[in-house]
Scaffold this motif. Structure first.
Motif, PDB file in Angstrom:
ATOM      1  N   ARG A  46       0.834  -1.208   0.000  1.00 50.82           N
ATOM      2  CA  ARG A  46       0.000   0.000   0.000  1.00 50.82           C
ATOM      3  C   ARG A  46       0.870   1.260   0.000  1.00 50.82           C
ATOM      4  O   ARG A  46       0.630   2.198  -0.767  1.00 50.82           O
ATOM      5  N   GLN A  47       1.886   1.267   0.878  1.00 47.64           N
ATOM      6  CA  GLN A  47       2.745   2.441   0.959  1.00 47.64           C
ATOM      7  C   GLN A  47       3.574   2.608  -0.316  1.00 47.64           C
ATOM      8  O   GLN A  47       3.823   3.730  -0.757  1.00 47.64           O
ATOM      9  N   ALA A  48       3.985   1.486  -0.916  1.00 44.18           N
ATOM     10  CA  ALA A  48       4.728   1.556  -2.180  1.00 44.18           C
ATOM     11  C   ALA A  48       3.867   2.169  -3.280  1.00 44.18           C
ATOM     12  O   ALA A  48       4.349   2.982  -4.093  1.00 44.18           O
ATOM     13  N   LEU A  49       2.587   1.803  -3.328  1.00 42.71           N
ATOM     14  CA  LEU A  49       1.683   2.363  -4.333  1.00 42.71           C
ATOM     15  C   LEU A  49       1.453   3.847  -4.107  1.00 42.71           C
ATOM     16  O   LEU A  49       1.406   4.637  -5.064  1.00 42.71           O
ATOM     17  N   VAL A  50       1.298   4.245  -2.845  1.00 42.59           N
ATOM     18  CA  VAL A  50       1.114   5.665  -2.539  1.00 42.59           C
ATOM     19  C   VAL A  50       2.361   6.456  -2.958  1.00 42.59           C
ATOM     20  O   VAL A  50       2.253   7.534  -3.568  1.00 42.59           O
ATOM     21  N   ALA A  51       3.546   5.914  -2.660  1.00 47.06           N
ATOM     22  CA  ALA A  51       4.787   6.597  -3.031  1.00 47.06           C
ATOM     23  C   ALA A  51       4.901   6.727  -4.546  1.00 47.06           C
ATOM     24  O   ALA A  51       5.264   7.793  -5.060  1.00 47.06           O
ATOM     25  N   GLU A  52       4.580   5.656  -5.276  1.00 46.74           N
ATOM     26  CA  GLU A  52       4.682   5.687  -6.742  1.00 46.74           C
ATOM     27  C   GLU A  52       3.677   6.657  -7.338  1.00 46.74           C
ATOM     28  O   GLU A  52       3.988   7.393  -8.276  1.00 46.74           O
ATOM     29  N   ALA A  53       2.440   6.674  -6.790  1.00 47.24           N
ATOM     30  CA  ALA A  53       1.437   7.610  -7.297  1.00 47.24           C
ATOM     31  C   ALA A  53       1.894   9.051  -7.104  1.00 47.24           C
ATOM     32  O   ALA A  53       1.713   9.903  -7.988  1.00 47.24           O
ATOM     33  N   THR A  54       2.512   9.316  -5.957  1.00 49.39           N
ATOM     34  CA  THR A  54       3.014  10.670  -5.683  1.00 49.39           C
ATOM     35  C   THR A  54       4.141  11.032  -6.644  1.00 49.39           C
ATOM     36  O   THR A  54       4.183  12.151  -7.189  1.00 49.39           O
ATOM     37  N   HIS A  55       5.062  10.082  -6.875  1.00 50.50           N
ATOM     38  CA  HIS A  55       6.164  10.337  -7.813  1.00 50.50           C
ATOM     39  C   HIS A  55       5.648  10.601  -9.228  1.00 50.50           C
ATOM     40  O   HIS A  55       6.268  11.337  -9.990  1.00 50.50           O
ATOM     41  N   MET A  56       4.508  10.006  -9.581  1.00 51.16           N
ATOM     42  CA  MET A  56       3.940  10.187 -10.924  1.00 51.16           C
ATOM     43  C   MET A  56       3.124  11.471 -11.039  1.00 51.16           C
ATOM     44  O   MET A  56       2.542  11.750 -12.091  1.00 51.16           O
ATOM     45  N   GLY A  57       3.050  12.226  -9.944  1.00 50.25           N
ATOM     46  CA  GLY A  57       2.357  13.514  -9.994  1.00 50.25           C
ATOM     47  C   GLY A  57       0.877  13.444  -9.673  1.00 50.25           C
ATOM     48  O   GLY A  57       0.168  14.449  -9.823  1.00 50.25           O
TER      49      GLY A  57
END
Length: 663
Positions: free
Chosen positions: A102-113
């Motif tokens: 879950r945290q990995a997905l949140v981090a990736e979504a944030t990195h993607m803008g």
């Protein structure tokens, strides 16, 4: 914190369990890669206290894992059970994996803008899955109740709304990644044929039980089997122990406990909030339903006017002296209340439509309203009784609290008696100490950990204490379901490996199971080979003593007696041609060989009817697969780059098998 416009009025309390379950357990299971934690960068140092993992610099705490694991366990086993806590370490592993992903997905979504606005969180709370909890009937429960509910669930508004925002963020990421999935007409048609084709077949059945009946192992065969499986039988006779114990029965002690007025008052003051009764009204109504919308989704004004006219006419009859109950029985369109004179019983706030609620709570006792229009029709309401919001008096709750207080005081007395008895037992011996207090001592035979002892009932904690006590240790004390026991360990029989004679029946049963299963596989293969060679399944079945049967037409998700599910090995039938004979199919304790009679494909008319449904299902499956691959790739990349780090020592503590330590 998000502030909402508040609708005035008393507040209704709602169950809190669903809130956390939705947040912590609602993530789709396929998001967590099935490969587990292999490849994750494990570290022994560099973590803060109570940190299980770091994902892109963000900590996942042990408390987060514990809480999520408990909620997952609650969702899977809502009825609980005496040993349910033993499963927590297993669920802790799953919870940790889920939170890391879950945290990995949140981090990736944030990195993607990608981002989530406060307005989007507010809209989700007001109109999404949480609406029934926080906005029942479209009305906000109030800021104070909102905060209180979250506090009782160990959440703050900031934490809760942050979690809701992360859900929305992950949904956006999923939509972005899986948006490229598509399903062509050819793929849809292929899936349609696969799901809707039917087959009919002859089949021959060989039963393992029939083979087993013909097995009569010799002494030499049993001895050889026992020797070759000795590792299985090693220490299979469990450790046994012998004790004597004196039980302080808490139920008997409770019977002798007196609860004073001061006890009642102290308990009442501590639990006053539990005795608050919200404002309630007892009402009856006559309901004329709102007409249904037409095909265009709009209401027919003439029909609405006709319904209101009927309600107005009934209201006039009541004003002219007609009896409410009789009119309700005759004209009310509420099937649940009409036959009882329109009575709805007691209702509280936020249970009815806003218009109904406003009118009902404004009436005086015995008063009948005019016609009240709401979204569901027209109501005439009578107030039969009313309770203002209040706190129940001490006398009202005395009968409710007395057994609780007796149990609490009884437990305190029992603990003090047990403490005194243990002290005397260690000084004088258990028999003498128990005799001085008039408590019988029970001496057991040797027993295993899972056995039940007289008078104790289920006693996991007692058994734990007995089976961890050292030989020749002094008396000790442990709780049981029936009370508190002071015990003395008398002897230990270590776990042992039984001789062949001691477990002959078990060895013989296992020998027959293993041998008959091997013979069944061989015989089913022989049946298939012979049927193919002779091009005749019925003849081969007769020669080998198999039973012939014929199926009905069956779909790929169907079941056939003795064959079982057609999604298993029997799915081969859907790839066979009429007249073709299958290989061996093993189904539980049966061996089966099929001979296809007919393969029936669905019509194109059926395809036209089911096309959209199949397309949606296929597209959803492809989207899930695509996002699942993305998640696996994301986890793999973050693990290799060191952006996901696991505190191995903390994880071991949380997931230690057979122990609830750390949970």
């Amino acid at each position: 914190m998000i502030r909402f416009l508040q609708t005035p009025g008393p507040l209704t309390k709602y169950l809190l369990g669903g809130i956390l379950l939705l947040i912590c357990v609602s993530m789709v299971w396929y998001l967590v890669p099935s490969s587990g934690s292999s490849g994750i960068s494990y570290n022994f140092g560099g973590f803060g206290k109570g940190v299980v993992a770091q994902v892109d610099g963000n900590d996942i705490s042990s408390d987060d894992v514990r809480q999520t694991a408990k909620l997952m366990l609650q969702q899977q086993m809502p009825q609980g059970g005496p040993n349910v806590g033993m499963l927590l370490p297993f669920f802790a592993q799953r919870a940790a994996e889920q939170l890391i992903t879950r945290q990995a997905l949140v981090a990736e979504a944030t990195h993607m803008g990608l981002h989530v606005t406060p307005e989007e969180v507010k809209d989700e709370l007001q109109h999404g899955r949480y609406a029934a909890t926080f906005f029942p009937g479209g009305n906000f429960i109030g800021e104070q109740e909102y905060e209180d509910m979250l506090q009782r669930a160990n959440l703050t508004p900031t934490k809760f709304e942050g979690d809701v925002g992360n859900e929305i963020l992950i949904s956006k990421l999923q939509a972005l990644i899986s948006g490229g999935a598509s399903a062509s007409t050819a793929e849809i048609h292929e899936q349609f044929i696969k799901q809707n084709s039917k087959v009919k077949f002859d089949y021959a059945v060989l039963k393992q039980d029939d083979i087993k009946k013909g097995l009569h192992p010799t002494e030499a065969e049993l001895k050889a089997f026992y020797d070759s499986h000795k590792g299985t039988y090693a220490n299979s006779v469990p450790e046994k122990r012998k004790v004597k114990y004196a039980l302080l029965d808490t139920s008997k002690i409770e019977d002798g406990v007196q609860v004073t007025r001061d006890d009642f008052r102290a308990y009442y003051d501590q639990h006053r909030d539990e005795y608050r009764v919200p404002e309630q009204v007892k009402v009856s109504h006559i309901w004329i339903k709102m007409p249904l919308p037409g095909a265009d989704g709009k209401l027919d004004d003439n029909k609405v006017a006709e319904a209101q006219h009927r309600a107005d006419d009934l209201s006039k009859q009541l004003k002219n002296g007609a009896k409410f109950d009789e009119l309700a029985k005759k004209y009310s369109e509420d099937p649940g209340s009409a036959n009882v004179g329109g009575s709805l019983g007691w209702i509280g706030r936020a249970q009815m439509t806003p218009e109904f609620e406003k009118a009902a709570f404004a009436l005086a006792e015995g008063q009948i309203s005019g016609v009240v229009k709401s979204s569901d029709g027209f109501h005439i309401i009578r107030l039969d009784d009313k309770h203002d919001a209040h706190v129940k008096s001490l006398d009202e709750v005395k009968d409710q609290s007395e057994p609780i207080l007796k149990r609490q005081k009884g437990q305190q007395v029992a603990e003090k008696k047990a403490e005194d008895l243990l002290k005397q037992a260690r000084a004088q011996g258990l028999d003498a100490a128990a005799a001085a207090q008039g408590i019988p001592v029970i001496t057991t035979d040797f027993f295993a950990r899972r056995d039940t002892l007289p008078g104790l009932g289920p006693a996991n904690q007692f058994m734990d204490a007995v089976f961890t006590a050292a030989e020749k240790s002094p008396p000790d004390v442990a709780p049981a379901s029936q009370g508190i026991a002071v015990f003395q360990l008398l002897g230990i029989k270590p776990a042992a490996t039984p001789t062949l004679e001691e477990i002959r029946s078990r060895v013989e049963g296992e020998f027959k199971n293993e041998r008959s299963n091997r013979l069944l596989i061989q015989k089913t293969q022989e049946l298939s080979d012979r049927a193919k060679a002779e091009h005749d399944l019925k003849r081969a079945a007769k020669e080998l003593g198999a039973t012939m049967k014929t199926s009905d037409f069956v779909l790929p998700d169907g079941q056939v007696p003795a064959v079982g599910s057609m999604t298993g090995q029997a799915s081969a039938a859907f790839n066979m041609k009429p007249g073709e004979i299958s290989g061996p199919i093993m189904s539980g304790g049966d061996g089966v060989v099929l001979a296809l009679l007919e393969h029936q494909e669905p019509s194109e008319a059926d395809f036209a009817a089911k096309r959209d449904q199949i397309r949606d299902s296929l597209l959803q499956s492809k989207q899930q697969e695509l996002f699942g691959l993305f998640v696996t790739s994301l986890r793999d990349g973050m693990e290799k780059s060191g952006k996901i780090k696991i505190n191995q020592e903390e994880m071991k503590t949380l997931t230690r098998t057979g122990s609830e330590q750390g949970m």
